[in-house]
Design a protein around this motif. Structure first.
Motif: not given
Length: 400
Positions: A166, A286, A291, A295
């Motif tokens: 990420t 991540a 996130g 993602g």
């Protein structure tokens, strides 16, 4: 300026020997470095340059081709490469238009003009170019000239797994490290390539230590850094690196894409049909659950199969639970990453590649000799250790 303002001078052996060569230029042999080129020259990304350290800043060591991080001092000379850099936790920089003062923006040996920096780092180390390094005819050397020979991509390749993050420092390298380590223990012969980033040996040595059957990165394909390189060049580099792993006999290919999914080059690269054809499945690294959730959704929208999540978030049991609930995917910490019985079915790796792990070698001590009573060995050990401790204590007492 006109052509006559460009000068070429011999690079004497003593100057060359004193300069510390960087990891990013490791494929350039010292025997090819014969001249210095200066004056009205505009450097290109990948050009090799001899430079003098003018002021120490954030990077106070330079990583050499053998992995040693050599301490720098003012007036030391280094052999580095011009390139752009994109690092959210360090520097953004571009190759300058002339041979004026620049910065050492990466310890792997990248010379560039710093444009911005993270507030968490010092100012970049200043270096002064002494001239582009040229061949015997005064032609500037570029790392592209020393890339690996191209291979014809085989018609078939093994399962190819991408590790994407990420952001920078989301845990991509650690994820790759332990995936490789676990699979190498059962004879899968995992291969590893880093297809984007800035020239540095850290990931290179980590993957070899983890048991990679073959490890390559973009510097082997002729780039000191991939930032701001044309997408067709990055597609070609990625194709060649994956082909190199395949021809080397790797049982599974792992591909790391540096930085995060929203980095400028990555946003375009992840929409490339060439990249989609090369990658079978993705593990997302991540830093937190949000996130990870976004993602995974974003990569699925782009057409990728995301099989699992890992990364920095796995330090927290609560973050693991949040991520599992948000994504519905397995979330792997270090123990899970190096557990082949978990990894192989989820990533779709051929289980026939695996074999039973070999037992560890026997310990070198204690030594068992036929006819020698083990109790006598223990007694001898006790008598030997006792005087050593006594002598050590006496020495400490006298020194005090």
């Amino acid at each position: 300026m006109s052509r006559q303002h460009v000068w070429v001078r011999p690079l004497d052996a003593g100057t060359s020997a004193r300069a510390r060569q960087s990891f990013a230029t490791r494929r350039v042999p010292a025997s090819a470095m014969r001249t210095l080129v200066g004056g009205a020259v505009r450097p290109r990304s990948g050009d090799v340059v001899l430079a003098r350290v003018e002021r120490l800043g954030h990077h106070r060591r330079i990583e050499q081709p053998n992995g040693r991080r050599s301490a720098l001092h003012v007036d030391d000379t280094v052999v580095v490469a011009y390139a752009d850099r994109y690092a959210t936790d360090q520097f953004e920089s571009h190759v300058p238009r002339s041979l004026g003062r620049v910065q050492l923006v990466a310890s792997g040996g990248i010379a560039s003009q710093a444009l911005s920096q993270s507030r968490s780092v010092r100012r970049a180390t200043d270096i002064v170019p002494l001239g582009l390094v040229g061949d015997e005819f005064g032609r500037p050397l570029n790392v592209w000239d020393f890339r690996m020979p191209d291979v014809v991509p085989p018609a078939e390749r093994p399962r190819t797994v991408a590790v994407i993050g990420t952001s920078m420092n989301a845990g991509k390298t650690t994820t790759m490290h332990y995936l490789l380590h676990g699979l190498s223990k059962i004879g899968v012969n995992p291969g590893s390539v880093k297809v984007t980033g800035t020239g540095s040996g850290n990931d290179y040595w980590v993957m070899l230590d983890a048991g990679a059957h073959r490890m390559l990165d973009f510097t082997d394909a002729g780039l000191a850094s991939t930032f701001r390189q044309p997408i067709p060049v990055l597609e070609s580099v990625m194709t060649q690196l994956v082909a190199q792993l395949t021809t080397a006999g790797c049982g599974v290919n792992f591909v790391e894409i540096a930085d995060g999914v929203f980095q400028d080059d990555n946003r375009m690269l992840l929409t490339s049909p060439v990249v989609h054809d090369l990658l079978d499945v993705v593990v997302l690294a991540a830093s937190d659950a949000m996130g990870a959730a976004y993602g995974v959704a974003h990569l699925r929208e782009l057409g990728f199969e995301v099989a699992a999540v890992s990364g920095m978030l796995t330090r927290s049991p609560l973050a693991i639970r949040e991520t599992q609930e948000a994504t519905g995917l397995p979330v792997w910490g270090i123990p899970e990453l190096q557990a082949p019985e978990l990894v192989i079915p989820v990533l779709g790796i051929d289980p026939a590649l695996a074999r039973r792990p070999e037992p560890p070698p026997p310990a070198a001590w204690p030594i068992e000799l036929e006819g020698l009573d083990p109790e006598l060995i223990e007694l001898a050990d006790a008598e030997l250790v006792g005087p050593r401790r006594h002598e050590s204590g006496s020495l400490l007492h006298r020194a005090g």
